[in-house]
Structures are given as C-alpha cells and as structure tokens.
Design a protein around this motif. Structure first.
Motif, PDB file in Angstrom:
ATOM      1  N   ARG A  51     132.200  17.194   5.912  1.00  0.00           N
ATOM      2  CA  ARG A  51     132.871  16.014   5.352  1.00  0.00           C
ATOM      3  C   ARG A  51     131.937  15.306   4.377  1.00  0.00           C
ATOM      4  N   GLY A  52     132.528  14.737   3.318  1.00  0.00           N
ATOM      5  CA  GLY A  52     131.744  14.009   2.330  1.00  0.00           C
ATOM      6  C   GLY A  52     131.340  14.852   1.134  1.00  0.00           C
ATOM      7  N   TRP A  53     131.715  16.133   1.148  1.00  0.00           N
ATOM      8  CA  TRP A  53     131.396  17.063   0.061  1.00  0.00           C
ATOM      9  C   TRP A  53     132.578  17.990  -0.156  1.00  0.00           C
ATOM     10  N   HIS A  54     132.750  18.454  -1.387  1.00  0.00           N
ATOM     11  CA  HIS A  54     133.820  19.417  -1.655  1.00  0.00           C
ATOM     12  C   HIS A  54     133.329  20.517  -2.589  1.00  0.00           C
ATOM     13  N   ARG A  55     134.026  21.655  -2.535  1.00  0.00           N
ATOM     14  CA  ARG A  55     133.718  22.803  -3.382  1.00  0.00           C
ATOM     15  C   ARG A  55     134.329  22.539  -4.761  1.00  0.00           C
ATOM     16  N   ALA A  56     133.507  22.638  -5.820  1.00  0.00           N
ATOM     17  CA  ALA A  56     133.989  22.364  -7.177  1.00  0.00           C
ATOM     18  C   ALA A  56     133.492  23.455  -8.125  1.00  0.00           C
ATOM     19  N   PHE A  57     134.400  24.009  -8.911  1.00  0.00           N
ATOM     20  CA  PHE A  57     134.050  25.049  -9.894  1.00  0.00           C
ATOM     21  C   PHE A  57     133.597  24.339 -11.168  1.00  0.00           C
ATOM     22  N   GLN A  58     132.472  23.613 -11.045  1.00  0.00           N
ATOM     23  CA  GLN A  58     132.060  22.700 -12.104  1.00  0.00           C
ATOM     24  C   GLN A  58     130.549  22.714 -12.326  1.00  0.00           C
ATOM     25  N   MET A  59     129.928  23.878 -12.125  1.00  0.00           N
ATOM     26  CA  MET A  59     128.498  23.974 -12.389  1.00  0.00           C
ATOM     27  C   MET A  59     128.234  25.080 -13.406  1.00  0.00           C
ATOM     28  N   ARG A  60     127.536  24.719 -14.486  1.00  0.00           N
ATOM     29  CA  ARG A  60     127.183  25.713 -15.497  1.00  0.00           C
ATOM     30  C   ARG A  60     126.224  26.735 -14.908  1.00  0.00           C
ATOM     31  N   VAL A  78     129.852  19.279  -4.290  1.00  0.00           N
ATOM     32  CA  VAL A  78     129.764  17.994  -4.979  1.00  0.00           C
ATOM     33  C   VAL A  78     130.261  16.897  -4.037  1.00  0.00           C
ATOM     34  N   SER A  79     129.701  15.719  -4.153  1.00  0.00           N
ATOM     35  CA  SER A  79     130.042  14.634  -3.236  1.00  0.00           C
ATOM     36  C   SER A  79     131.516  14.262  -3.311  1.00  0.00           C
ATOM     37  N   GLY A  80     132.047  13.875  -2.151  1.00  0.00           N
ATOM     38  CA  GLY A  80     133.437  13.446  -2.037  1.00  0.00           C
ATOM     39  C   GLY A  80     134.306  14.490  -1.370  1.00  0.00           C
ATOM     40  N   PHE A 131     123.378  23.811  -0.393  1.00  0.00           N
ATOM     41  CA  PHE A 131     122.934  23.628  -1.773  1.00  0.00           C
ATOM     42  C   PHE A 131     123.978  22.787  -2.495  1.00  0.00           C
ATOM     43  N   THR A 132     123.635  21.513  -2.755  1.00  0.00           N
ATOM     44  CA  THR A 132     124.564  20.561  -3.363  1.00  0.00           C
ATOM     45  C   THR A 132     124.178  20.316  -4.820  1.00  0.00           C
ATOM     46  N   LEU A 133     125.102  19.717  -5.547  1.00  0.00           N
ATOM     47  CA  LEU A 133     124.856  19.414  -6.960  1.00  0.00           C
ATOM     48  C   LEU A 133     125.168  17.943  -7.226  1.00  0.00           C
ATOM     49  N   SER A 134     124.237  17.270  -7.880  1.00  0.00           N
ATOM     50  CA  SER A 134     124.446  15.878  -8.269  1.00  0.00           C
ATOM     51  C   SER A 134     125.384  15.805  -9.467  1.00  0.00           C
ATOM     52  N   ARG A 135     126.239  14.796  -9.477  1.00  0.00           N
ATOM     53  CA  ARG A 135     127.097  14.568 -10.646  1.00  0.00           C
ATOM     54  C   ARG A 135     126.277  14.158 -11.869  1.00  0.00           C
ATOM     55  N   ARG A 136     125.018  13.778 -11.657  1.00  0.00           N
ATOM     56  CA  ARG A 136     124.136  13.412 -12.770  1.00  0.00           C
ATOM     57  C   ARG A 136     123.387  14.620 -13.345  1.00  0.00           C
ATOM     58  N   SER A 137     123.524  15.763 -12.683  1.00  0.00           N
ATOM     59  CA  SER A 137     122.836  16.967 -13.158  1.00  0.00           C
ATOM     60  C   SER A 137     123.379  17.389 -14.523  1.00  0.00           C
ATOM     61  N   PRO A 138     122.514  17.845 -15.442  1.00  0.00           N
ATOM     62  CA  PRO A 138     123.003  18.357 -16.725  1.00  0.00           C
ATOM     63  C   PRO A 138     123.847  19.620 -16.556  1.00  0.00           C
ATOM     64  N   ASN A 139     123.800  20.236 -15.380  1.00  0.00           N
ATOM     65  CA  ASN A 139     124.607  21.424 -15.121  1.00  0.00           C
ATOM     66  C   ASN A 139     125.986  21.108 -14.548  1.00  0.00           C
ATOM     67  N   PHE A 140     126.226  19.842 -14.214  1.00  0.00           N
ATOM     68  CA  PHE A 140     127.542  19.445 -13.715  1.00  0.00           C
ATOM     69  C   PHE A 140     128.468  19.240 -14.901  1.00  0.00           C
ATOM     70  N   THR A 141     129.600  19.932 -14.900  1.00  0.00           N
ATOM     71  CA  THR A 141     130.519  19.872 -16.052  1.00  0.00           C
ATOM     72  C   THR A 141     131.578  18.802 -15.918  1.00  0.00           C
ATOM     73  N   GLY A 142     131.870  18.363 -14.706  1.00  0.00           N
ATOM     74  CA  GLY A 142     133.057  17.547 -14.530  1.00  0.00           C
ATOM     75  C   GLY A 142     134.288  18.428 -14.733  1.00  0.00           C
ATOM     76  N   ARG A 143     135.428  17.787 -14.821  1.00  0.00           N
ATOM     77  CA  ARG A 143     136.678  18.553 -14.968  1.00  0.00           C
ATOM     78  C   ARG A 143     136.709  19.273 -16.310  1.00  0.00           C
ATOM     79  N   ILE A 144     137.164  20.513 -16.300  1.00  0.00           N
ATOM     80  CA  ILE A 144     137.268  21.338 -17.507  1.00  0.00           C
ATOM     81  C   ILE A 144     138.745  21.628 -17.750  1.00  0.00           C
TER      82      ILE A 144
END
Length: 197
Positions: A51-60, A78-80, A131-144
């Motif tokens: 809980r508190g994290w979700h799978r997101a196809f949003q990492m370069r 990613v968090s949430g 292995f988590t990814l910060s939304r502030r990471s330059p590799n995080f794409t956000g929604r595509i």
C-alpha cells in the motif's frame, strides 16, 4: 540534452546491506520483470500487496530497454495507490551474494530509490526490499500520451530487448498471477489495436 547524474551505487548497496543486517532472510518485492525473470535463487515466493505505491509504466530506460538516443520505458514503483506483486525469500546465508547480483541488474546507474516496504501476504506481513522511483527523478516521465507511447513501443530497444516485449511479458505474467492492474491491461490493448502484438 542535460547529462544525468549517476549516483554512488556502491554506497547505496552498503546502506541497504546495513539496514538488512544479514541476521535474517532477505525478502525482495517484485512488481514487473522480477516476477517473470527474477534471476536470483529464492527458496520461497508469495503474492503480496503493497500500500502507498503503485506500478507505473513511466520510467525512462536508456540501457535495458532503450538507448540514450531512443529511450525506452520500464515499470517503476511510484508513490500513491497500491500494488500487487510477488515477494521472494532469499536465505540469509546467500543474501549478500544474491543482493550483489540483483544490484548489478537493477542499479547500474542508481536510478531507483531502494526502500524497505511492508508487504501483506496470506502468511503475514514481511518487510521486503523494493526498487522505487521518485517523481522528482529525471527518469520519471509522468503520464505519456498514447501517440508517444506507441512510438516508443515501435522503436525502443536496449541490452535486454524491446520496450514492447517488456510490456507484453510483464502484462502476461501479471495476468497469469491474477495481479494485473487496469493501466497495464490498457497499454497491452493499445499495443494490440495498433497491430504491435
């Protein structure tokens, strides 16, 4: 193009090793390719919910599923929200060796933030390395948008193969284990409608 900072992966590994301590078995949480290609020797695995994290196809991905010139995508935690995945138990006497192998695969540039997460299983809660990814990471794409997603799925390829193959294998594995999420199903359907699968 801005150069990406490479983190000190050896220092991150040493920190995780200290946090684990080696006094008990090592648990690892897998949410994508670690489900269908774990590449470490676990003596037990269980479906788990975080809980508190979700799978997101949003990492370069500029190495494994793409290149610097044609970045691909991989899943990140990613968090949430929440995420269904698999936890693996590695015996403590093999923990350091298996952790080193896992680190070489997941952390060549230190893109992830390794965290110990509470994982709920039918046999009780375990604390597992994820292995988590910060939304502030330059590799995080956000929604595509779908047009860009299809372009990436058509062209991106890295040392482990294509982004398309990674998406398909992950979605099929999640279906097989009855833990597929809506976005993974949607992306697979998008690729199928475009004739890529």
């Amino acid at each position: 193009m801005q150069a990406l900072a490479v983190r000190d992966t050896a220092a991150l590994l040493a920190q995780v090793q200290r946090q684990w301590g080696g006094q008990s078995d090592l648990w690892v949480f897998g949410y994508a390719s670690l489900i269908w290609r774990p590449e470490f020797d676990a003596v037990e695995h269980r479906p788990a919910l975080v809980r508190g994290w979700h799978r997101a196809f949003q990492m370069r991905s500029r190495i494994n599923r793409g290149t610097p010139a044609q970045p691909g995508l991989v899943y990140a935690l990613v968090s949430g929200g929440m995420c269904r995945g698999m936890v693996y138990r590695i015996p403590k006497d093999r923990g350091r060796e298996e952790l080193d192998r896992l680190w070489s695969r997941e952390m060549p540039t230190g893109v992830y933030d390794p965290r110990w997460l509470r994982c709920q299983t039918m046999a009780g809660e375990v604390m597992a390395l994820a292995f988590t990814l910060s939304r502030r990471s330059p590799n995080f794409t956000g929604r595509i948008d779908d047009h860009e997603m299809l372009r990436i799925l058509r062209h991106a390829q890295g040392r482990y193969g294509t982004t398309l193959d990674y998406l398909v294998r992950t979605a099929e594995s999640l279906r097989q284990h009855r833990m597929c999420d809506r976005e993974s199903e949607r992306l697979l359907a998008l690729a199928q409608r475009a004739g890529l699968v």
